[in-house]
Design an enzyme around this catalytic site. Structure first.
Site, PDB file in Angstrom:
ATOM      1  N   CYS A   1       0.842  -1.201   0.000  1.00 36.38           N
ATOM      2  CA  CYS A   1       0.000   0.000   0.000  1.00 36.38           C
ATOM      3  C   CYS A   1       0.881   1.256   0.000  1.00 36.38           C
ATOM      4  CB  CYS A   1      -1.000  -0.035   1.159  1.00 36.38           C
ATOM      5  SG  CYS A   1      -2.349   1.158   0.959  1.00 36.38           S
TER       6      CYS A   1
ATOM      7  N   GLU B   1      -2.258  -8.856   3.744  1.00 38.12           N
ATOM      8  CA  GLU B   1      -2.541  -9.337   5.097  1.00 38.12           C
ATOM      9  C   GLU B   1      -4.034  -9.287   5.433  1.00 38.12           C
ATOM     10  OE1 GLU B   1      -2.172  -4.903   5.740  1.00 38.12           O
ATOM     11  OE2 GLU B   1      -1.334  -6.402   4.363  1.00 38.12           O
TER      12      GLU B   1
ATOM     13  N   HIS C   1      -3.775  -4.814   0.299  1.00 30.40           N
ATOM     14  CA  HIS C   1      -3.263  -5.327   1.569  1.00 30.40           C
ATOM     15  C   HIS C   1      -3.328  -6.846   1.573  1.00 30.40           C
ATOM     16  CE1 HIS C   1      -2.825  -1.584   3.900  1.00 30.40           C
ATOM     17  NE2 HIS C   1      -3.788  -1.143   3.127  1.00 30.40           N
TER      18      HIS C   1
END
Length: 196
Positions: free
Chosen positions: A77, A180, A178
Site C-alpha cells: 500500500c 494481510e 493489503h
C-alpha cells in the site's frame, strides 16, 4: 531466514507480522538500519500519509539503506508508493525514486475516495509473486493514490480508471492492496514473496 518488517509506526504492522507467522516464518519489526541491512526479505508496510512515512525514513536514516537493498523487498500500500519518484499527496512529496514513476490521486469520478474494499487483480504474464494465483482474484484495498499503468506494472485493478495493482523493478516489488487482509490469496502472495 531473516525477515524484517520496517517499523513505519503504522496500523498494519502487527497484522503483517501475524500473517507471516501464520505461514510458519518469524519476522522482526524494527527501524534499526544495521538490522535492516542484514535482511533476507524486507517488507515496507504503510497506512497513513506519504509525508509522515518519508519523515520516518529520513529521521531513521533509512532512505539510503532501502535504496541499497539487494534482497527481495515488498512495499505494501503506502509502502509501495514509497518506492515511487513522487506522490501527488499534500501538494507533492518526493519519494525514494527506486521506481521512477509518480503516484497520482485516483481519478475516481463519482466513486468515493479512498477506494476501500475488495477488487479484482488482473494480469496476463507469469510472475514469481503471482504463482498459484489466478487473474481476476480478489484483494482488499484502502487507498486514494496509485501508480498509473507503466513499464513496471505486472498486474492491474480498475476503480473508474485502471491503475497498477502490482509493480516490480528488479528486487523491488510493490502491491497496492493489503495481502494481510486479503484472505487465502493474500496469504499465497506473501508466501510466494517469502519463497523467492
Amino acid at each position: 531466514m531473516n525477515i524484517i518488517i520496517l517499523n513505519t509506526q503504522c496500523a498494519n504492522l502487527l497484522s503483517i507480522k501475524l500473517s507471516i507467522e501464520h505461514l510458519g516464518y518469524n519476522a522482526i519489526i524494527t527501524n534499526d538500519p544495521n538490522i535492516i541491512s542484514t535482511a533476507d526479505k524486507l517488507l515496507l508496510p504503510g497506512v497513513g500519509s506519504a509525508s509522515e512515512i518519508m519523515q520516518q525514513l529520513y529521521k531513521n536514516q533509512l532512505n539510503e539503506v532501502i535504496k541499497k537493498m539487494t534482497c527481495p523487498v515488498l512495499g505494501i500500500c503506502l509502502g509501495m508508493q514509497v518506492l515511487s519518484s513522487f506522490s501527488d499527496e499534500s501538494y507533492g512529496i518526493d519519494m525514494l525514486d527506486i521506481i521512477s514513476v509518480p503516484v497520482l490521486l485516483l481519478d475516481s469520478h463519482d466513486l468515493p475516495l479512498p477506494h476501500t474494499g475488495w477488487n479484482q487483480v488482473h494480469f496476463d504474464k507469469n510472475n514469481v509473486l503471482l504463482k498459484g494465483i489466478q487473474t481476476g482474484s480478489w484483494f482488499y484495498y484502502l487507498h486514494s493514490y496509485a501508480y498509473p499503468i507503466n513499464k513496471y506494472t505486472i498486474a492491474t485493478s480498475c476503480y473508474n480508471v485502471h491503475f497498477s495493482a502490482i509493480v516490480q523493478k528488479n528486487n523491488f516489488f510493490g502491491v497496492q492492496f493489503h495481502p494481510e487482509k486479503s484472505g487465502a490469496m493474500g496469504s499465497k502472495l506473501l508466501s510466494n514473496f517469502l519463497e523467492i
